[in-house]
Design a protein around this motif. Structure first.
Motif, PDB file in Angstrom:
ATOM      1  N   ARG A   1     -18.046  13.644 -66.322  1.00 21.30           N
ATOM      2  CA  ARG A   1     -17.661  14.605 -67.353  1.00 21.30           C
ATOM      3  C   ARG A   1     -17.950  16.033 -66.877  1.00 21.30           C
ATOM      4  O   ARG A   1     -17.947  16.312 -65.692  1.00 21.30           O
ATOM      5  CB  ARG A   1     -18.372  14.307 -68.679  1.00 21.30           C
ATOM      6  N   ARG A   2     -18.220  16.909 -67.846  1.00 22.22           N
ATOM      7  CA  ARG A   2     -18.568  18.294 -67.530  1.00 22.22           C
ATOM      8  C   ARG A   2     -20.071  18.517 -67.507  1.00 22.22           C
ATOM      9  O   ARG A   2     -20.555  19.532 -67.045  1.00 22.22           O
ATOM     10  CB  ARG A   2     -17.933  19.242 -68.557  1.00 22.22           C
ATOM     11  N   GLY A   3     -20.807  17.604 -68.086  1.00 23.53           N
ATOM     12  CA  GLY A   3     -22.248  17.769 -68.133  1.00 23.53           C
ATOM     13  C   GLY A   3     -22.717  18.791 -69.137  1.00 23.53           C
ATOM     14  O   GLY A   3     -23.865  19.227 -69.098  1.00 23.53           O
ATOM     15  N   ILE A   4     -21.829  19.195 -70.043  1.00 26.32           N
ATOM     16  CA  ILE A   4     -22.182  20.197 -71.047  1.00 26.32           C
ATOM     17  C   ILE A   4     -22.486  19.504 -72.364  1.00 26.32           C
ATOM     18  O   ILE A   4     -21.715  18.664 -72.823  1.00 26.32           O
ATOM     19  CB  ILE A   4     -21.031  21.209 -71.239  1.00 26.32           C
ATOM     20  N   ARG A   5     -23.586  19.851 -72.981  1.00 28.11           N
ATOM     21  CA  ARG A   5     -23.970  19.266 -74.269  1.00 28.11           C
ATOM     22  C   ARG A   5     -23.850  20.322 -75.374  1.00 28.11           C
ATOM     23  O   ARG A   5     -24.175  21.481 -75.168  1.00 28.11           O
ATOM     24  CB  ARG A   5     -25.400  18.730 -74.221  1.00 28.11           C
TER      25      ARG A   5
ATOM     26  N   GLY B   1     -16.499  12.682 -79.228  1.00 31.51           N
ATOM     27  CA  GLY B   1     -17.141  12.919 -77.943  1.00 31.51           C
ATOM     28  C   GLY B   1     -16.217  12.888 -76.751  1.00 31.51           C
ATOM     29  O   GLY B   1     -16.648  13.168 -75.626  1.00 31.51           O
ATOM     30  N   TYR B   2     -14.951  12.587 -76.949  1.00 31.74           N
ATOM     31  CA  TYR B   2     -13.975  12.544 -75.855  1.00 31.74           C
ATOM     32  C   TYR B   2     -13.173  13.842 -75.848  1.00 31.74           C
ATOM     33  O   TYR B   2     -12.690  14.292 -76.883  1.00 31.74           O
ATOM     34  CB  TYR B   2     -13.042  11.343 -76.007  1.00 31.74           C
ATOM     35  N   HIS B   3     -13.018  14.434 -74.669  1.00 33.41           N
ATOM     36  CA  HIS B   3     -12.346  15.731 -74.549  1.00 33.41           C
ATOM     37  C   HIS B   3     -10.869  15.531 -74.231  1.00 33.41           C
ATOM     38  O   HIS B   3     -10.510  14.779 -73.320  1.00 33.41           O
ATOM     39  CB  HIS B   3     -13.012  16.563 -73.456  1.00 33.41           C
ATOM     40  N   LEU B   4     -10.024  16.262 -74.967  1.00 25.48           N
ATOM     41  CA  LEU B   4      -8.581  16.137 -74.816  1.00 25.48           C
ATOM     42  C   LEU B   4      -7.968  17.517 -74.618  1.00 25.48           C
ATOM     43  O   LEU B   4      -8.326  18.466 -75.317  1.00 25.48           O
ATOM     44  CB  LEU B   4      -7.958  15.479 -76.049  1.00 25.48           C
ATOM     45  N   ALA B   5      -7.038  17.612 -73.681  1.00 31.58           N
ATOM     46  CA  ALA B   5      -6.331  18.864 -73.426  1.00 31.58           C
ATOM     47  C   ALA B   5      -4.921  18.762 -73.990  1.00 31.58           C
ATOM     48  O   ALA B   5      -3.943  18.619 -73.257  1.00 31.58           O
ATOM     49  CB  ALA B   5      -6.293  19.156 -71.927  1.00 31.58           C
ATOM     50  N   ILE B   6      -4.823  18.798 -75.317  1.00 30.99           N
ATOM     51  CA  ILE B   6      -3.530  18.732 -75.985  1.00 30.99           C
ATOM     52  C   ILE B   6      -3.429  19.875 -76.981  1.00 30.99           C
ATOM     53  O   ILE B   6      -4.445  20.316 -77.527  1.00 30.99           O
ATOM     54  CB  ILE B   6      -3.324  17.385 -76.709  1.00 30.99           C
ATOM     55  N   PRO B   7      -2.224  20.376 -77.231  1.00 35.18           N
ATOM     56  CA  PRO B   7      -2.091  21.455 -78.222  1.00 35.18           C
ATOM     57  C   PRO B   7      -2.464  20.945 -79.614  1.00 35.18           C
ATOM     58  O   PRO B   7      -1.941  19.931 -80.080  1.00 35.18           O
ATOM     59  CB  PRO B   7      -0.600  21.815 -78.153  1.00 35.18           C
TER      60      PRO B   7
ATOM     61  N   ARG C   1     -31.436  13.354 -74.851  1.00 33.41           N
ATOM     62  CA  ARG C   1     -31.509  11.896 -74.987  1.00 33.41           C
ATOM     63  C   ARG C   1     -30.247  11.277 -75.579  1.00 33.41           C
ATOM     64  O   ARG C   1     -29.984  10.101 -75.368  1.00 33.41           O
ATOM     65  CB  ARG C   1     -32.712  11.520 -75.865  1.00 33.41           C
ATOM     66  N   LYS C   2     -29.491  12.057 -76.323  1.00 32.82           N
ATOM     67  CA  LYS C   2     -28.301  11.497 -76.957  1.00 32.82           C
ATOM     68  C   LYS C   2     -27.304  11.058 -75.895  1.00 32.82           C
ATOM     69  O   LYS C   2     -26.875  11.843 -75.054  1.00 32.82           O
ATOM     70  CB  LYS C   2     -27.650  12.531 -77.874  1.00 32.82           C
ATOM     71  N   PRO C   3     -26.904   9.799 -75.904  1.00 31.28           N
ATOM     72  CA  PRO C   3     -25.987   9.328 -74.862  1.00 31.28           C
ATOM     73  C   PRO C   3     -24.566   9.840 -75.090  1.00 31.28           C
ATOM     74  O   PRO C   3     -24.163  10.125 -76.218  1.00 31.28           O
ATOM     75  CB  PRO C   3     -26.047   7.805 -75.020  1.00 31.28           C
TER      76      PRO C   3
END
Length: 708
Positions: A115-119, A331-337, A126-128
């Motif tokens: 991922r990006r490693g950004i929280r 929690g899933y990243h999407l690149a959609i308009p 600790r949050k998975p």
């Protein structure tokens, strides 16, 4: 439809042909029908989570029965059928998507999991993260490479794709995503991989990142392509089956779907990109905000649509609702308009209780359609916001939501007594008021998230509370924001379904365009020409898609935009360009700096600006809905009853009105409650509620301290 059936429809006050919008929510499925003269009919039926399509058909059957017509005749007179669906969203939230395989460039097998490693909360280590949708053994590498300009560095090894297909077949993979490095610049390697894959894997569902999300950001493209593959089998099958059944029952035209970008599109065109439906339902609120803006004469609005399980907040500034390509779902990243909507778990069915530390909580878990709030009598025992509203006199026992359910006050009191009042050692009424206060704090923060945190002062906006539960919270939340006015649509309980009928067809296209805005005359001329050429290519693609949908000439419109940043920064700002003007770097700088200053309060004078993307939105213009109007009344409004109702400042004797008795021009002094078929509106002491020409409710709020 026969002449007799047409006469039946006219006898019921509806003149064909009509438009139909159906929005499937977590608790109710809403159908709105608008006839040829602008008359409305609203139908609410319980949603069917196991089969949302059946909920749509139930609503259609009920609407036809209301007109004493067969379903076939009812649908035959429909000229526009638009659907907002939560199927894609629920597929993700419930973890019920397809088994997905991923073809990725050699060396990038684990980027989807890294991922990006950004929280969101940097202090929470600790949050998975959510589970990776494709396990490592199904993320298979393919050799070959393109550079950032799309030039081939190494040819693709088609044998790798063929070998991967054999593994996918053996492992029972249902859908495949393909995301190769730098495919945003040129999709030919992904096309070759897809053709090679077909030699050894016979599945139907293949998602190429270059076709779905051609943007910079290999992780975001990969995540989007995987999500598209994950939801495609369930979503597309559902839509095709529903469209086929509606046509079998007599629907003459195509089924249109609401997209995350706030526009609509046919099932055929969305079949390759079902990931664009993840905000299908909430995004329809943009069309409803346009209706409200037209009726109110104010295009600075904040909508707060509260349904059974959640609250969706959107902001309209100068008639425009912002869009973004950075969407996150579970929690899933999407690149959609997608339109910029902030969602929180605060709805009528939000469950309240007391935690192990003895603290009151409300949400984010909801009671859903079944069993629903305790007062529904469907087996629910957890107290919800609706139960609290009933205990506090804001809702009345008996038929609710057009007769879809019956509210039982004793069940509501028992749930609050056992789960909140006794654990806290307080009265049932104090427990109920605590639930309302806490939920309204959540709502306040949700509105601030989409306004204050984006550089807007909410005091300058009109709050539009919608959904079945929104108008009960609107005045209190607006007052906390410093706003002076609340606008409650009479059809607030079917807000998104109404918006479906006001939404144009929309297609979005993007082209990565890494150029410096600034430079000498020769460089600026070259950039301007390249940008003009890029926009022309995007417009041609949009025009082709709209033409296939039947929109040409004056029925089609286009909007251009740029993604820009100061050189060295990581995030972009989107700036829309004026229609019909040539590309002018000086104008672009002024527009960018004005937006940058609004959001961040400063600019970099003379700072180097970089263009990152060109964007084109193509619109197929549908005939707008005309706001209904009626002559003003000079009669005093008729009060149905008076009852004790809780307000933030205490209990008050409150006048109760039936919305069907109120006419344009009539005015009511708070405290008051207005009950409608799909919602209940409230005015506090000192507030004034006025019915406008369209039959909607304008609430002018009391000055601070005027309620005491």
């Amino acid at each position: 439809m026969s002449e007799a059936q047409g006469n039946q429809a006219k006898a019921a006050g509806m003149i064909p042909p009509w438009r139909i919008g159906v929005d499937v929510g977590g608790t109710f499925t809403d159908l709105v029908m608008v006839d040829a003269q602008g008359a409305l009919m609203i139908v609410k039926t319980p949603s069917v989570p196991a089969n949302p399509g059946e909920g749509v058909l139930d609503a259609v059957r009920k609407a036809a029965a209301n007109l004493a017509m067969p379903v076939e005749g009812f649908l035959a007179q429909c000229r526009l059928f638009v659907h907002g669906s939560t199927v894609a969203t629920n597929t993700v939230l419930e973890g019920k998507g397809a088994k997905v395989g991923l073809l990725t460039t050699h060396g990038f097998r684990d980027s989807l999991e890294i991922r990006r490693g950004i929280r969101d909360n940097p202090w929470d280590h600790r949050k998975p993260f959510p589970p990776v949708l494709v396990p490592r053994y199904l993320r298979l590498p393919v050799r070959g490479r393109l550079d950032s300009e799309g030039a081939e560095v190494a040819p693709i090894a088609v044998a790798d794709a063929v070998a991967a297909g054999e593994i996918f077949t053996r492992e029972g993979v249902e859908a495949v995503a393909i995301c190769l490095f730098n495919a945003y610049a040129d999709g030919r390697h992904e096309d070759e991989a897809a053709r090679a894959l077909a030699e050894s894997w016979s599945g139907e569902w293949v998602s190429r990142s270059s076709a779905i999300a051609p943007t910079i950001g290999e992780y975001e493209r990969s995540s989007t392509a995987v999500m598209n593959a994950y939801v495609a089998p369930r979503v597309v099958t559902y839509l095709r089956d529903l469209a086929k059944e509606l046509q079998r029952l007599g629907l003459p035209g195509a089924l249109l779907m609401s997209q995350s970008n706030g526009g609509v599109v046919s099932v055929d065109q969305i079949a390759d990109r079902p990931v664009n439906l993840v905000l299908s339902g909430p995004a329809a609120g943009v069309g409803a905000m346009t209706l409200a803006a037209n009726a109110l004469g104010d295009d600075n609005l904040i909508s707060m649509e509260i349904g059974g399980t959640s609250c969706d907040v959107a902001l309209m500034s100068a008639g425009q609702v912002a869009t973004s390509d950075a969407l996150e779902i579970d929690g899933y990243h999407l690149a959609i308009p997608s339109v910029e909507i902030h969602t929180v778990g605060a709805g009528g069915g939000t469950i309240a209780g007391v935690d192990a530390a003895g603290m009151l909580f409300a949400g984010p878990k909801g009671a859903g359609a079944r069993p629903g709030p305790a007062c529904y009598g469907h087996g629910g025992t957890e107290p919800t916001v609706t139960d609290a509203q009933l205990v506090l006199g804001r809702l009345a026992p008996g038929a609710y939501a057009g007769g879809s359910v019956t509210l039982d006050q004793e069940r509501a009191r028992e749930a609050i007594r056992t789960r909140v009042a006794e654990p806290l050692g307080i009265s049932i009424e104090d427990a109920a008021s605590g639930i309302i206060r806490l939920v309204e704090q959540h709502l306040l923060h949700a509105v601030e998230r989409i306004s204050v945190q984006r550089g807007f002062n909410p005091a300058g906006f009109t709050l539009v509370p919608a959904g079945g539960a929104g108008p009960l919270h609107g005045p209190s939340v607006a007052a906390m924001l410093g706003a002076r006015r609340v606008y409650v649509p009479r059809q607030a309980g079917a807000f998104c379904a109404m918006g479906l009928l006001q939404s144009d067809v929309r297609q979005d296209y993007i082209q990565v365009f890494m150029r410096d805005l600034d430079g000498d005359v020769a460089a600026a001329t070259q950039v301007a020409k390249a940008a003009q050429d890029g926009f022309a290519q995007l417009r041609a693609r949009a025009n082709e898609a709209l033409t296939r949908e039947g929109f040409t000439g004056d029925q089609a419109a286009y909007r251009r935009a740029l993604d820009l940043r100061y050189r060295g920064q990581q995030s972009d700002l989107r700036v829309e360009l004026p229609d019909g003007e040539a590309f002018d770097p000086a104008l672009v700088r002024r527009l960018f700096e004005a937006e940058y200053a609004r959001q961040f309060g400063h600019i970099q004078p003379g700072g180097a600006i970089q263009i990152t993307s060109l964007r084109m939105a193509g619109f197929g213009l549908l005939p707008p809905l005309e706001a209904a109007s009626a002559p003003a009344s000079n009669q005093a409004p008729h009060r149905r009853e008076t009852r004790r109702v809780w307000f933030p400042d205490g209990w008050r004797d409150t006048a109760i009105y039936d919305g069907s008795d109120l006419a344009p021009g009539q005015s009511i002094a708070g405290p008051a409650i207005v009950t409608e078929q799909t919602m209940t509106a409230i005015a506090r002491a000192g507030d004034t509620l006025t019915v406008d020409a369209a039959g909607n409710f304008i609430i002018d709020l009391a000055e601070r301290g005027a309620q005491a």
